[in-house]
Design an enzyme around this catalytic site. Structure first.
Site, short mmCIF file in Angstrom:
data_model
loop_
_atom_site.label_atom_id
_atom_site.label_comp_id
_atom_site.label_asym_id
_atom_site.label_seq_id
_atom_site.Cartn_x
_atom_site.Cartn_y
_atom_site.Cartn_z
N PHE A 111 1.19 -1.26 0.03
CA PHE A 111 -0.01 -0.19 -0.07
C PHE A 111 0.83 0.97 -0.28
O PHE A 111 2.15 0.93 0.84
CB PHE A 111 -0.75 0.05 1.48
N ASP A 125 1.32 -5.01 8.31
CA ASP A 125 -0.02 -4.09 8.37
C ASP A 125 -1.76 -4.69 7.90
O ASP A 125 -1.37 -5.69 7.50
CB ASP A 125 0.25 -3.01 7.19
N TYR A 161 -11.30 1.11 10.16
CA TYR A 161 -12.70 1.62 8.99
C TYR A 161 -12.60 0.52 7.69
O TYR A 161 -14.15 0.71 7.26
CB TYR A 161 -12.84 2.82 8.56
N LYS A 162 -12.09 -0.81 7.39
CA LYS A 162 -12.76 -1.09 6.59
C LYS A 162 -13.36 -2.32 7.18
O LYS A 162 -14.54 -2.43 7.68
CB LYS A 162 -10.97 -1.69 6.06
N ARG A 196 -12.13 -4.07 -7.70
CA ARG A 196 -11.95 -4.97 -6.63
C ARG A 196 -13.39 -4.66 -5.76
O ARG A 196 -14.53 -4.01 -6.12
CB ARG A 196 -11.29 -3.87 -5.42
C1 LIG Z 1 -6.29 1.73 4.09
C2 LIG Z 1 -4.90 0.78 4.54
C3 LIG Z 1 -3.83 1.74 5.29
C4 LIG Z 1 -4.71 3.03 5.52
O1 LIG Z 1 -4.02 4.18 6.08
P1 LIG Z 1 -4.68 4.55 7.00
O2 LIG Z 1 -3.41 6.15 7.14
O3 LIG Z 1 -5.54 4.97 7.89
O4 LIG Z 1 -4.88 6.29 5.64
C5 LIG Z 1 -3.17 1.22 5.42
N1 LIG Z 1 -2.04 0.00 4.86
C6 LIG Z 1 -2.96 -0.42 3.88
C7 LIG Z 1 -2.62 -2.23 4.21
C8 LIG Z 1 -4.07 -0.39 3.90
O5 LIG Z 1 -5.22 -1.47 3.55
#
Ligand SMILES: *Cc1c(COP(=O)(O)O)cnc(C)c1O
Length: 417
Positions: free
Chosen positions: A139, A216, A241-242, A390
């Site tokens: 990411f 992560d 939030y996911k 997705r």
């Molecule tokens: C959604 C996501 C993030 C998001 O990071 P934020 O700081 O909440 O914006 C980070 N890493 C991964 C792998 C994600 O899927």
């Protein structure tokens, strides 16, 4: 090496011509879908892996918070309940979704900020080593944070090149992890392909090299069971939030292994992470436990929806959630193969149950335009560069009927375009 993540048996693969009704009727979690707030014009929400839906119960909680906890208890609420929320909710996430005993998980900040704090702390815990290992399909925020820290600390980034339809494997990491490795950062489930990295085996490999591992969990927490304590994972961060449906910008969480914790020093030392918060001391002494990862005042408002979501995850149970996730992705594969394959769509997600998370990525050159058109009709998947669509399947809020409606709409849009 056998993969330690156990996958529950999915429901029987459906005939794509079968209506979804039979699958919804057989779904033990079906009744929970009605706990979510009505979604207006949305007929198929396929993006719960990016932003989960709210629960109806949360509106009452927010109102009560305004009237009581904040409105009339005012500053007394810090003592009465707010101060401990980061660890109370952290422990609940740990027990319900991480395989983590109490005292090792804390809620606060965004994933990005927690990644920064965690990598800095882990790097400092291996002062004689200078390499951070990361793969090139992680990411973006993970890659950006690592590059920034490398510049700031004079560390070296060792990039692992991965197949974007899969993700990082033990074999790929074994080629680069060695005596100079301080930290290895791994996305447990790839945001692009949905590939599940082998957490137990990677942790073993990294530890054998004397390095530390950071996972992560953003795309796995709440949907792929894991056993952080048992597998000896050093540190993990993830967002709420996911698949945890905590709401836009809901604070993230950090897990740190109990016996490693006393040696970890994170760089944003603030009063709320100090040993004695109200001592107003001259110098900073970190809290002995997981609170040392807190920096400033906890985001109390942002944590409100999480209370209700954790109730729901605890009620359903992570293994039942995983079983439904596998059944939903099986059904999506069957429909994609029958309806979209003949139109030139390819699957960019591993098919083996133990290798996939809870979204299915498909590719086609027209998907950018297709997704824009679908959103207008209340069919909501998402688009990821360069040509990926997705299909995110959030087991607590998604029905099989919704999957069918969504994939039928993708087919119709491709035929129309
Ligand atoms: C959604 C996501 C993030 C998001 O990071 P934020 O700081 O909440 O914006 C980070 N890493 C991964 C792998 C994600 O899927």
């Amino acid at each position: 090496m056998t993969r330690a993540s156990s996958a529950s048996a999915p429901l029987a693969a459906p005939d794509p011509e079968l209506p979804a009704d039979a699958l919804d009727a057989a779904d033990p979690l079906a009744a929970l879908v009605s706990r979510f707030a009505p979604a207006g014009d949305v007929v198929s929400y396929l993006d719960g892996n990016s932003l989960g839906r709210p629960l109806t119960a949360t509106s009452g909680r927010i109102e009560g918070f305004l009237r009581h906890d904040w409105g009339t208890r005012l500053i007394r609420s810090w003592d009465e309940r707010w101060m401990d929320l980061p660890t109370v909710l952290g422990d609940r996430i740990g027990a319900a979704a991480l395989g983590a005993a109490a005292g090792q998980t804390v809620v606060g900040d965004s994933t990005t900020v927690l990644l920064y704090k965690a990598i800095r702390a882990l790097l400092a815990a291996r002062p004689d080593r200078h390499e951070i290992v990361i793969d090139d399909d992680q990411f973006p925020t993970d890659r950006f944070v690592v590059e920034g820290i490398a510049r700031e600390r004079g560390a070296t980034v060792r990039w692992v090149h991965v197949d974007p339809t899969l993700g990082v494997t033990v074999d790929l990491l074994a080629d680069v992890v060695g005596p100079d490795t301080a930290v290895v950062l791994v996305n447990h489930v790839s945001y692009r392909s949905g590939y599940v990295a082998d957490m137990a085996a990677i942790t073993e490999l990294v530890h054998a090299a004397g390095a530390l591992v950071l996972f992560d969990l953003c795309h796995s927490v709440g949907v792929v069971p894991m056993r952080l304590d048992e597998w000896g994972v050093d540190v993990a961060v993830g967002c709420s939030y996911k698949y945890l449906n905590g709401g836009p910008g809901a604070p993230a969480f950090l897990y740190a292994r109990r016996d490693l914790l006393p040696t970890l020093e994170q760089p944003i030392q603030g009063w709320m992470g100090a040993a004695d918060v109200f001592a107003m001391a001259d110098g900073y002494t970190p809290a002995p436990g997981i609170r040392r990862f807190i920096s400033g005042t906890p985001p109390v408002v942002g944590m409100l929806p999480l209370h209700d979501m954790l109730d729901l995850v605890e009620e359903a149970g992570i293994d039942a959630i995983r079983a439904k996730s596998l059944a939903l992705t099986d059904y999506a594969f069957a429909l994609v193969d029958a309806w979209l394959g003949p139109l030139g769509v390819t699957v960019a997600t591993p098919r083996a149950a133990e290798l996939r998370g809870s979204h299915v990525t498909v590719t086609h050159p027209s998907f950018r335009a297709v997704v824009a058109a679908l959103w207008e009709e209340g069919v909501v998947p998402d688009f990821r560069n360069p040509d990926g669509l997705r299909i995110g399947l959030s087991p607590l809020s998604t029905t099989f009927a919704e999957v069918r409606v969504g994939i039928a709409a993708i087919r119709a849009a491709l035929l129309a375009g």
